[in-house]
Design a protein around this motif. Structure first.
Motif, PDB file in Angstrom:
ATOM      1  N   GLU A  69       0.824  -1.210   0.000  1.00 31.68           N
ATOM      2  CA  GLU A  69       0.000   0.000   0.000  1.00 31.68           C
ATOM      3  C   GLU A  69       0.859   1.262   0.000  1.00 31.68           C
ATOM      4  O   GLU A  69       0.564   2.220  -0.729  1.00 31.68           O
ATOM      5  CB  GLU A  69      -0.946  -0.004   1.201  1.00 31.68           C
ATOM      6  CG  GLU A  69      -2.004   1.064   1.110  1.00 31.68           C
ATOM      7  CD  GLU A  69      -3.074   0.938   2.176  1.00 31.68           C
ATOM      8  OE1 GLU A  69      -3.543   1.996   2.640  1.00 31.68           O
ATOM      9  OE2 GLU A  69      -3.444  -0.198   2.528  1.00 31.68           O
ATOM     10  N   ASP A  70       1.936   1.268   0.775  1.00 30.22           N
ATOM     11  CA  ASP A  70       2.839   2.429   0.795  1.00 30.22           C
ATOM     12  C   ASP A  70       3.451   2.671  -0.585  1.00 30.22           C
ATOM     13  O   ASP A  70       3.569   3.812  -1.030  1.00 30.22           O
ATOM     14  CB  ASP A  70       3.954   2.250   1.826  1.00 30.22           C
ATOM     15  CG  ASP A  70       3.464   2.359   3.261  1.00 30.22           C
ATOM     16  OD1 ASP A  70       2.301   2.785   3.483  1.00 30.22           O
ATOM     17  OD2 ASP A  70       4.246   2.002   4.173  1.00 30.22           O
ATOM     18  N   ALA A  71       3.826   1.590  -1.258  1.00 32.01           N
ATOM     19  CA  ALA A  71       4.402   1.724  -2.598  1.00 32.01           C
ATOM     20  C   ALA A  71       3.373   2.302  -3.568  1.00 32.01           C
ATOM     21  O   ALA A  71       3.715   3.148  -4.413  1.00 32.01           O
ATOM     22  CB  ALA A  71       4.902   0.366  -3.098  1.00 32.01           C
ATOM     23  N   MET A  72       2.129   1.881  -3.447  1.00 29.10           N
ATOM     24  CA  MET A  72       1.068   2.404  -4.309  1.00 29.10           C
ATOM     25  C   MET A  72       0.867   3.901  -4.062  1.00 29.10           C
ATOM     26  O   MET A  72       0.757   4.690  -5.000  1.00 29.10           O
ATOM     27  CB  MET A  72      -0.251   1.665  -4.076  1.00 29.10           C
ATOM     28  CG  MET A  72      -0.234   0.211  -4.429  1.00 29.10           C
ATOM     29  SD  MET A  72      -0.007  -0.046  -6.196  1.00 29.10           S
ATOM     30  CE  MET A  72       0.176  -1.808  -6.225  1.00 29.10           C
ATOM     31  N   ARG A  73       0.835   4.276  -2.805  1.00 26.40           N
ATOM     32  CA  ARG A  73       0.652   5.694  -2.465  1.00 26.40           C
ATOM     33  C   ARG A  73       1.807   6.544  -3.007  1.00 26.40           C
ATOM     34  O   ARG A  73       1.594   7.615  -3.565  1.00 26.40           O
ATOM     35  CB  ARG A  73       0.545   5.880  -0.954  1.00 26.40           C
ATOM     36  CG  ARG A  73      -0.741   5.379  -0.383  1.00 26.40           C
ATOM     37  CD  ARG A  73      -0.863   5.661   1.120  1.00 26.40           C
ATOM     38  NE  ARG A  73      -2.038   5.009   1.659  1.00 26.40           N
ATOM     39  CZ  ARG A  73      -3.284   5.382   1.426  1.00 26.40           C
ATOM     40  NH1 ARG A  73      -3.526   6.414   0.663  1.00 26.40           N
ATOM     41  NH2 ARG A  73      -4.299   4.714   1.948  1.00 26.40           N
ATOM     42  N   GLU A  74       3.013   6.043  -2.821  1.00 33.39           N
ATOM     43  CA  GLU A  74       4.175   6.779  -3.302  1.00 33.39           C
ATOM     44  C   GLU A  74       4.164   6.892  -4.826  1.00 33.39           C
ATOM     45  O   GLU A  74       4.437   7.953  -5.380  1.00 33.39           O
ATOM     46  CB  GLU A  74       5.458   6.092  -2.835  1.00 33.39           C
ATOM     47  CG  GLU A  74       6.709   6.863  -3.193  1.00 33.39           C
ATOM     48  CD  GLU A  74       7.960   6.194  -2.661  1.00 33.39           C
ATOM     49  OE1 GLU A  74       8.986   6.278  -3.368  1.00 33.39           O
ATOM     50  OE2 GLU A  74       7.922   5.609  -1.564  1.00 33.39           O
ATOM     51  N   ALA A  75       3.840   5.797  -5.500  1.00 34.93           N
ATOM     52  CA  ALA A  75       3.834   5.806  -6.970  1.00 34.93           C
ATOM     53  C   ALA A  75       2.777   6.752  -7.514  1.00 34.93           C
ATOM     54  O   ALA A  75       3.027   7.476  -8.480  1.00 34.93           O
ATOM     55  CB  ALA A  75       3.595   4.394  -7.503  1.00 34.93           C
ATOM     56  N   ALA A  76       1.595   6.747  -6.916  1.00 33.22           N
ATOM     57  CA  ALA A  76       0.516   7.596  -7.413  1.00 33.22           C
ATOM     58  C   ALA A  76       0.852   9.066  -7.206  1.00 33.22           C
ATOM     59  O   ALA A  76       0.497   9.914  -8.033  1.00 33.22           O
ATOM     60  CB  ALA A  76      -0.796   7.245  -6.723  1.00 33.22           C
ATOM     61  N   GLY A  77       1.552   9.375  -6.092  1.00 30.32           N
ATOM     62  CA  GLY A  77       1.967  10.754  -5.849  1.00 30.32           C
ATOM     63  C   GLY A  77       0.834  11.725  -6.125  1.00 30.32           C
ATOM     64  O   GLY A  77      -0.254  11.592  -5.615  1.00 30.32           O
ATOM     65  N   GLY A  78       1.080  12.702  -6.967  1.00 30.76           N
ATOM     66  CA  GLY A  78       0.068  13.688  -7.327  1.00 30.76           C
ATOM     67  C   GLY A  78      -0.708  13.321  -8.575  1.00 30.76           C
ATOM     68  O   GLY A  78      -1.440  14.145  -9.117  1.00 30.76           O
ATOM     69  N   LEU A  79      -0.544  12.086  -9.052  1.00 32.28           N
ATOM     70  CA  LEU A  79      -1.227  11.651 -10.266  1.00 32.28           C
ATOM     71  C   LEU A  79      -2.666  11.272  -9.959  1.00 32.28           C
ATOM     72  O   LEU A  79      -3.033  11.036  -8.813  1.00 32.28           O
ATOM     73  CB  LEU A  79      -0.493  10.460 -10.877  1.00 32.28           C
ATOM     74  CG  LEU A  79       0.977  10.689 -11.240  1.00 32.28           C
ATOM     75  CD1 LEU A  79       1.626   9.385 -11.672  1.00 32.28           C
ATOM     76  CD2 LEU A  79       1.103  11.758 -12.314  1.00 32.28           C
ATOM     77  N   TYR A  80      -3.463  11.154 -11.014  1.00 28.25           N
ATOM     78  CA  TYR A  80      -4.860  10.795 -10.852  1.00 28.25           C
ATOM     79  C   TYR A  80      -5.307   9.998 -12.070  1.00 28.25           C
ATOM     80  O   TYR A  80      -4.689  10.064 -13.134  1.00 28.25           O
ATOM     81  CB  TYR A  80      -5.698  12.072 -10.691  1.00 28.25           C
ATOM     82  CG  TYR A  80      -7.005  11.846  -9.985  1.00 28.25           C
ATOM     83  CD1 TYR A  80      -7.046  11.492  -8.641  1.00 28.25           C
ATOM     84  CD2 TYR A  80      -8.207  11.975 -10.666  1.00 28.25           C
ATOM     85  CE1 TYR A  80      -8.250  11.278  -7.993  1.00 28.25           C
ATOM     86  CE2 TYR A  80      -9.416  11.774 -10.021  1.00 28.25           C
ATOM     87  CZ  TYR A  80      -9.430  11.428  -8.680  1.00 28.25           C
ATOM     88  OH  TYR A  80     -10.622  11.212  -8.047  1.00 28.25           O
ATOM     89  N   GLY A  81      -6.374   9.249 -11.941  1.00 27.78           N
ATOM     90  CA  GLY A  81      -6.944   8.511 -13.061  1.00 27.78           C
ATOM     91  C   GLY A  81      -6.000   7.464 -13.616  1.00 27.78           C
ATOM     92  O   GLY A  81      -5.287   6.784 -12.884  1.00 27.78           O
ATOM     93  N   ARG A  82      -6.022   7.347 -14.928  1.00 24.66           N
ATOM     94  CA  ARG A  82      -5.209   6.322 -15.612  1.00 24.66           C
ATOM     95  C   ARG A  82      -3.715   6.511 -15.346  1.00 24.66           C
ATOM     96  O   ARG A  82      -2.977   5.534 -15.264  1.00 24.66           O
ATOM     97  CB  ARG A  82      -5.480   6.351 -17.113  1.00 24.66           C
ATOM     98  CG  ARG A  82      -6.912   6.051 -17.463  1.00 24.66           C
ATOM     99  CD  ARG A  82      -7.033   4.756 -18.182  1.00 24.66           C
ATOM    100  NE  ARG A  82      -8.439   4.514 -18.432  1.00 24.66           N
ATOM    101  CZ  ARG A  82      -8.982   3.339 -18.346  1.00 24.66           C
ATOM    102  NH1 ARG A  82      -8.256   2.318 -18.018  1.00 24.66           N
ATOM    103  NH2 ARG A  82     -10.257   3.180 -18.588  1.00 24.66           N
ATOM    104  N   ASP A  83      -3.276   7.762 -15.187  1.00 21.90           N
ATOM    105  CA  ASP A  83      -1.861   8.004 -14.897  1.00 21.90           C
ATOM    106  C   ASP A  83      -1.475   7.409 -13.547  1.00 21.90           C
ATOM    107  O   ASP A  83      -0.407   6.802 -13.401  1.00 21.90           O
ATOM    108  CB  ASP A  83      -1.550   9.504 -14.916  1.00 21.90           C
ATOM    109  CG  ASP A  83      -1.650  10.106 -16.309  1.00 21.90           C
ATOM    110  OD1 ASP A  83      -1.533   9.356 -17.302  1.00 21.90           O
ATOM    111  OD2 ASP A  83      -1.838  11.340 -16.402  1.00 21.90           O
TER     112      ASP A  83
END
Length: 191
Positions: A69-83
């Motif tokens: 879950e931490d890795a997912m949060r870090e990867a998503a960062g400020g991105l949204y949607g498909r990005d």
């Protein structure tokens, strides 16, 4: 003279060691002695940190899900949607490539959950949290989050079996080629 580790630091080392040992041997096949040896502590000290093998397994399982879950949060960062989804998928593929212990331990958690209600409850709660995190981070609808999570589980299986595959939208085509032995792929049994 070296600095002495705190109980909290030893506890963290023990969880990390337990993840590696349980990944290799599963819940039933892993001894607390092997975990204590990996950490460099006595078995009685290990039981001061974690009163039972089950408590240690559950703590390690919690950590496994936290790391994902931490890795997912870090990867998503400020991105949204498909990005955000693409970034989360990429980090997960990288984790599987670079840290096979995490995949091995996930598979052991799933196997243990089949016969152990407490582990199944932990998995139930942590999978719900992971699903919600992916939805919240991406803003995608339930169908897209379900597809994302399903592909993640498929990638776990493909990685465990060493099945060659590509990522993203080319995944179905690469699996079809592999299954039918096209392009030098290793054809599946019975096809």
């Amino acid at each position: 003279m070296g600095t002495r580790m705190s109980a909290a630091e030893r506890r963290e080392m023990t969880i990390t060691a337990a993840m590696a040992e349980f990944a290799r041997g599963g819940y039933e096949g892993t001894s607390t002695a092997s975990i204590a040896e990996r950490v460099g502590v006595s078995q009685p000290y290990l039981f001061r940190l974690f009163p039972t093998k089950r408590a240690l397994f559950l703590a390690a399982a919690e950590r496994c899900f936290e790391e994902i879950e931490d890795a997912m949060r870090e990867a998503a960062g400020g991105l949204y949607g498909r990005d955000a989804m693409a970034a989360m998928a990429e980090i997960y593929r990288r984790i599987l490539r670079e840290d096979p212990t995490l995949l091995q331990f996930q598979l052991q958690i799933y196997a243990a959950a089949v016969q152990d209600e407490e582990i199944a409850r932990l998995g139930h709660r942590r999978w719900a949290g992971l699903w919600c995190a992916v939805r919240d981070l991406s803003g995608e609808d339930a169908a897209e989050v379900t597809r994302f999570m399903s592909i993640g589980l498929l990638v776990n299986v493909l990685t465990a079996f060493g099945v060659p595959h590509t990522s993203g939208p080319d995944l179905p085509c690469s699996l079809e080629k592999w299954a039918y032995g096209v392009d030098g792929g290793d054809p599946g049994e019975g096809t």
